[in-house]
Design an enzyme around this catalytic site. Structure first.
Site, PDB file in Angstrom:
ATOM      1  N   GLY A 213       0.808  -1.211   0.000  1.00 33.43           N
ATOM      2  CA  GLY A 213       0.000   0.000   0.000  1.00 33.43           C
ATOM      3  C   GLY A 213       0.844   1.264   0.000  1.00 33.43           C
ATOM      4  O   GLY A 213       0.570   2.218  -0.752  1.00 33.43           O
TER       5      GLY A 213
ATOM      6  N   LYS B 121      -5.403 -12.738  -3.239  1.00 23.61           N
ATOM      7  CA  LYS B 121      -5.711 -14.034  -3.861  1.00 23.61           C
ATOM      8  C   LYS B 121      -6.604 -14.893  -2.971  1.00 23.61           C
ATOM      9  O   LYS B 121      -7.437 -15.661  -3.462  1.00 23.61           O
ATOM     10  CB  LYS B 121      -4.438 -14.801  -4.231  1.00 23.61           C
TER      11      LYS B 121
ATOM     12  N   LYS C 223      -3.401 -19.068  -5.847  1.00 23.95           N
ATOM     13  CA  LYS C 223      -3.047 -18.457  -7.131  1.00 23.95           C
ATOM     14  C   LYS C 223      -3.392 -19.384  -8.290  1.00 23.95           C
ATOM     15  O   LYS C 223      -3.886 -18.938  -9.332  1.00 23.95           O
ATOM     16  CB  LYS C 223      -1.554 -18.112  -7.132  1.00 23.95           C
TER      17      LYS C 223
ATOM     18  N   GLY D 104       6.890  -8.394  -3.138  1.00 19.59           N
ATOM     19  CA  GLY D 104       7.644  -7.177  -2.871  1.00 19.59           C
ATOM     20  C   GLY D 104       6.796  -5.953  -3.137  1.00 19.59           C
ATOM     21  O   GLY D 104       5.906  -5.970  -4.000  1.00 19.59           O
TER      22      GLY D 104
END
Length: 441
Positions: A16, A107, A207, A304
């Protein structure tokens, strides 16, 4: 400006904060590429006072993410809180119901509620985009949803968890035990304090469930995925794979078969010559087999702050330009029910490591049980080590010896039935290790 796309960002963790920074730093470039400005006008997080290294002046603060999601201050809600329920689910539902576009990196939420949320987005005429939810910075969702629209996909597979790939890479390169590599991954921030979600394969499964829906036009069914993690992998397995011409990777695999769709997550021996075998460290890779284009492999950072924020911005830019695509590639009502594949032959065979008691008849019983299950063996490797002899009349079994079996094509059911019976016959010391071998290009 009146035409600017106004963003509300819920969750100001690593991703964020990176997103807020990226939108600010790239504002001019985004305005040129989207033909309109893009700016953050509202945020929500657990702690208002925490120093995140970003400038939040002039941005409205919301203690409640649901209020941010329905605020007149935003046009698009970005959910970066995580979790498959609670505040994340409530705020996404609220945003869609209020006619707000949504971008999420979650996810777990989509694996559980994706079809429902896609229908809700369609009912309200808004977009629900999730590029960042699968493989971080790799644009695999857009590739499958748009770029490969002219292909009939037969298989999608890949390395979808950087933590597991980092651990397996370190084990191979440095001869370190699993526990030591995991501890290093935690120290470096690649693994959580409780790493179960990553190392036991559940992150990869979430995923894969999304990729399966995109690939085959079916409803999401994460619960149907066979899941096996990497915590049982030993240095002995890594060394054996190397000698046999393979490397071990945690793969998520979904493929179309005559009886349905197969979804599985497990450690896999892949040929050293394959593209996927060369993906090391925290990188992710996804391969898609299309009938027209052949195999396409995308490689990049799977996690990341900057990599994930980059994927979020890509989704935001699509919405800013007015590009709308059904969330899962086609209207939710047209998604086919997920039909699991029946048991079939595994084309690459299996690697089996047994710790066999060194005494007369032990191996004969193993070979007999394999034959009973119609399992043909391609090779047998025994690594003898110095052992003590049993004292005359002693009931103590001799020191067990490592034995490696490589099978030809056979079924999962046959392998598991054979190993269960072998384990009950007091001829092996430890739980058998079984790893699938994949034939990959």
């Amino acid at each position: 400006m009146a035409n600017d796309l106004r963003l509300g960002v819920a969750g100001l963790g690593t991703v964020g904060a990176s997103l807020v920074r990226l939108v600010s730093e790239k504002s001019d470039a985004l305005a040129r590429r989207c033909a309109r400005g893009v700016r953050v006008t509202g945020v929500s997080a657990r702690s208002r006072g925490r120093d995140r290294g970003i400038d939040l002046s002039g941005i409205a603060w919301f203690d409640d993410p649901v209020k941010l999601a329905t605020s007149g201050e935003i046009d698009l809600f970005v959910e970066l809180m995580g979790g498959d329920s609670g505040a994340a689910e409530e705020s996404v539902r609220a945003a869609l119901s209020s006619g707000k576009h949504v971008v999420t990196a979650n996810k777990a939420l989509l694996a559980k509620h994706g079809v429902e949320l896609a229908k809700l987005a369609e009912e309200n005429g808004v977009s629900l985009n999730f590029e960042a939810a699968v493989a971080g910075g790799i644009p695999i969702v857009k590739t499958m949803r748009e770029s490969l629209a002219g292909n009939h996909v037969n298989r999608v597979y890949g390395i979808l968890n950087g933590t597991c790939n980092y651990i397996l890479t370190r084990m191979e390169r440095e001869g370190l035990a699993f526990a030591e590599c995991l501890a290093d991954a935690q120290r470096l921030g690649y693994a959580e304090a409780d790493p179960t979600f990553d190392i036991e394969g559940f992150d990869t499964a979430h995923k894969l469930a999304l990729l399966t829906s995109l690939a085959f036009g079916c409803e999401i069914d994460a619960g149907a995925i066979y899941v096996e993690g990497i915590s049982s992998i030993t240095i002995a397995d890594i060394e054996a794979a190397d000698e046999l011409g393979y490397r071990i990777k945690l793969l998520g695999v979904a493929q179309r078969t005559e009886t349905g769709i197969e979804q599985r997550v497990h450690p896999t021996m892949v040929p050293k010559s394959s593209a996927i075998a060369r993906i090391d460290g925290v990188l992710n890779a996804v391969a898609v087999d299309g009938d027209t284009v052949g195999e396409v492999v995308l490689v990049g950072p799977g996690a990341g702050g900057n990599a994930t924020a980059s994927a979020v911005v890509a989704d935001i830019a699509d919405i800013a330009r007015g590009d709308r695509t059904p969330t899962l590639g086609k209207p939710a009502a047209e998604l086919e029910p997920y039909k699991p594949a029946g048991m079939r032959k595994h084309e690459g065979g299996y690697y089996i490591r047994l710790s066999v008691y060194d005494r007369p008849g032990a191996f004969a019983r193993i070979a007999q049980e394999m034959a009973t299950q119609n399992i043909s063996l391609e090779s047998i490797v025994q690594r003898r080590r110095a052992v003590r002899s049993d004292a005359p009349g002693s009931s103590q079994p001799a020191e067990p010896q490592p034995v490696i079996l490589i099978t030809y094509e056979t079924t999962e059911a046959a392998i598991r039935e054979a190993l269960e019976i072998i384990a009950s016959q007091n001829v092996i010391a430890d739980r058998p290790q079984m790893i699938r071998i994949e034939k990959l290009s």
